[in-house]
Design an enzyme around this catalytic site. Structure first.
Site, PDB file in Angstrom:
ATOM      1  N   HIS A  49      -9.339 -11.065 -14.028  1.00 24.02           N
ATOM      2  CA  HIS A  49      -8.777 -10.462 -15.234  1.00 24.02           C
ATOM      3  C   HIS A  49      -7.266 -10.355 -15.074  1.00 24.02           C
ATOM      4  O   HIS A  49      -6.758 -10.097 -13.971  1.00 24.02           O
ATOM      5  CB  HIS A  49      -9.372  -9.068 -15.463  1.00 24.02           C
ATOM      6  N   SER A  50      -6.534 -10.544 -16.181  1.00 23.86           N
ATOM      7  CA  SER A  50      -5.075 -10.449 -16.148  1.00 23.86           C
ATOM      8  C   SER A  50      -4.582  -9.688 -17.367  1.00 23.86           C
ATOM      9  O   SER A  50      -5.204  -9.707 -18.429  1.00 23.86           O
ATOM     10  CB  SER A  50      -4.442 -11.845 -16.109  1.00 23.86           C
ATOM     11  N   LYS A  59       0.604   3.541  -3.215  1.00 22.07           N
ATOM     12  CA  LYS A  59      -0.577   4.331  -3.546  1.00 22.07           C
ATOM     13  C   LYS A  59      -0.197   5.743  -3.996  1.00 22.07           C
ATOM     14  O   LYS A  59       0.841   6.283  -3.606  1.00 22.07           O
ATOM     15  CB  LYS A  59      -1.493   4.450  -2.322  1.00 22.07           C
ATOM     16  N   ASP A  77      -8.933  -3.586  -4.600  1.00 21.98           N
ATOM     17  CA  ASP A  77      -7.616  -3.177  -4.105  1.00 21.98           C
ATOM     18  C   ASP A  77      -6.556  -4.089  -4.707  1.00 21.98           C
ATOM     19  O   ASP A  77      -6.741  -5.312  -4.753  1.00 21.98           O
ATOM     20  CB  ASP A  77      -7.561  -3.254  -2.579  1.00 21.98           C
ATOM     21  N   CYS A 119       0.815  -1.225   0.000  1.00 21.39           N
ATOM     22  CA  CYS A 119       0.000   0.000   0.000  1.00 21.39           C
ATOM     23  C   CYS A 119       0.841   1.266   0.000  1.00 21.39           C
ATOM     24  O   CYS A 119       0.299   2.367  -0.160  1.00 21.39           O
ATOM     25  CB  CYS A 119      -0.951  -0.010   1.195  1.00 21.39           C
ATOM     26  N   ASP A 179     -14.594   6.609   2.205  1.00 20.71           N
ATOM     27  CA  ASP A 179     -14.798   5.359   2.945  1.00 20.71           C
ATOM     28  C   ASP A 179     -14.126   4.195   2.228  1.00 20.71           C
ATOM     29  O   ASP A 179     -13.749   4.291   1.054  1.00 20.71           O
ATOM     30  CB  ASP A 179     -16.296   5.087   3.095  1.00 20.71           C
ATOM     31  N   ASP A 180     -14.033   3.085   2.926  1.00 18.83           N
ATOM     32  CA  ASP A 180     -13.244   1.961   2.430  1.00 18.83           C
ATOM     33  C   ASP A 180     -13.913   1.189   1.301  1.00 18.83           C
ATOM     34  O   ASP A 180     -13.242   0.537   0.506  1.00 18.83           O
ATOM     35  CB  ASP A 180     -12.938   1.012   3.597  1.00 18.83           C
ATOM     36  N   ASP A 186     -10.266   1.022   8.101  1.00 20.84           N
ATOM     37  CA  ASP A 186      -9.063   0.206   8.265  1.00 20.84           C
ATOM     38  C   ASP A 186      -7.835   1.065   8.020  1.00 20.84           C
ATOM     39  O   ASP A 186      -7.901   2.114   7.399  1.00 20.84           O
ATOM     40  CB  ASP A 186      -9.081  -1.062   7.394  1.00 20.84           C
TER      41      ASP A 186
END
Length: 330
Positions: free
Chosen positions: A140-141, A20, A68, A17, A50-51, A224
């Site tokens: 998906h890739s 970001k 995420d 993270c 919000d998350d 979180d």
């Protein structure tokens, strides 16, 4: 060295993270894209950051939706898959929901890294989604120069029992369900290859039980703690709720080795940007630079920050009526 002999973190500019977009820059990008809500069935949208998004549906239920993904935070492919999956699932728990289904999101440099490692990443994600009691149903890739992995997650919630950023009220204690310090330990791991199993254990622990306990105790405000650090996420909560959050720095728990990592300079650029952003809104008093950096440390798959009591979780502060600044650290 990892079991595969490949150090995945060497293929990423950032990690977890901490990669970001900085919070201040992100808010400036999306601010012009958020118009007024046109329907009252969107219970939680993007207004306060919000998350996850929450939409009321028929039958007295609500759908929770989030996504995420990030670059490798550890060198072990299976562990990275587990961490990324738990981190994505956390957004559902952070608004009081239960995950139902997830889709893989995979970016992979197929000419650089073995596809077998990608399989290990996906296996790690599958195991954590199964542990959460949800289904992993495809995804998906894409072929990409930098490896990235995560999930798009759909969940369900009771629209009358949500955890929101804007529901904090003066007099509520602040509880933190996981220790901080993951970011600086991951930065040290990326730089030196030294392993920190205590960090992996924290990052692969679901926030499911903490969310259920909070809801059972009538809590209505939580978030979180991930890439914007404790200070960044707490600032968003205090701002949305119109209160000031007071943090007792001595009460904040840290992983073993976190302070030593800061002392030795293993601080990510993401953490420093968090401090620059949230620090402008914080009265630090006499709190020193090391503690400030740890409070802003960019976490990956961190715990829940709850405006209320959670048995077993330390109380690290409280919400008070809005003062001169939204954050106070003493």
């Amino acid at each position: 060295m990892t079991r595969s002999g490949v150090r995945l973190t060497a293929y990423a500019r950032g990690g977890g993270c901490a990669c970001k977009i900085p919070p201040g820059e992100l808010e400036s990008i999306v601010s012009g894209l958020l118009g007024p809500a046109v329907r009252d069935d969107l219970l939680i949208g993007a207004d306060d950051g919000d998350d996850a998004a929450v939409l009321r549906i028929e039958g007295g239920r609500a759908i929770v939706s989030t996504t995420d993904f990030f670059t490798p935070v550890v060198d072990d492919a299976y562990d990275w898959g587990r961490i990324a999956a738990v981190n994505a699932l956390s957004d559902v728990y952070a608004v009081g929901g239960e995950p139902l289904m997830a889709l893989n999101l995979l970016c992979w440099p197929r000419d650089t890294l073995p596809l077998e490692l990608a399989g290990e990443v996906l296996r790690g994600g599958l195991d954590m989604v199964a542990l959460a009691g949800a289904h992993l149903a495809g995804g998906h890739s894409v072929d990409d120069a930098e490896p990235k992995y995560g999930l798009a997650v759909t969940g369900v919630a009771d629209p009358g029992r949500l955890l929101r950023l804007d529901a904090g009220r003066p007099g509520l204690p602040l509880s933190l369900t996981k220790p901080l310090g993951v970011g600086v330990l991951n930065t040290r791991h990326k730089s030196t290859g030294e392993a920190f199993p205590q960090a992996v254990e924290v990052m692969t622990t679901l926030n499911a039980e903490a969310s259920r306990i909070a809801l059972g105790r009538g809590v209505r405000c939580a978030t979180d703690v991930t890439g914007f650090g404790l200070l960044g996420h707490l600032y968003k909560l205090a701002r949305a709720s119109g209160v000031t959050a007071v943090v007792d720095s001595a009460a904040v728990p840290y992983l073993d080795g976190a302070r030593e990592a800061v002392r030795d300079g293993f601080v990510s650029g993401g953490t420093r940007r968090n401090l620059a952003w949230a620090g402008r809104e914080t009265d630090f008093g006499r709190v020193g630079e090391a503690d400030r950096l740890l409070l802003a440390d960019a976490q990956t798959s961190g715990g829940l920050l709850v405006a209320g009591d959670v048995p077993g979780a330390p109380v690290i502060g409280e919400l008070v009526p809005r003062g001169d600044r939204p954050l106070v650290v003493r």
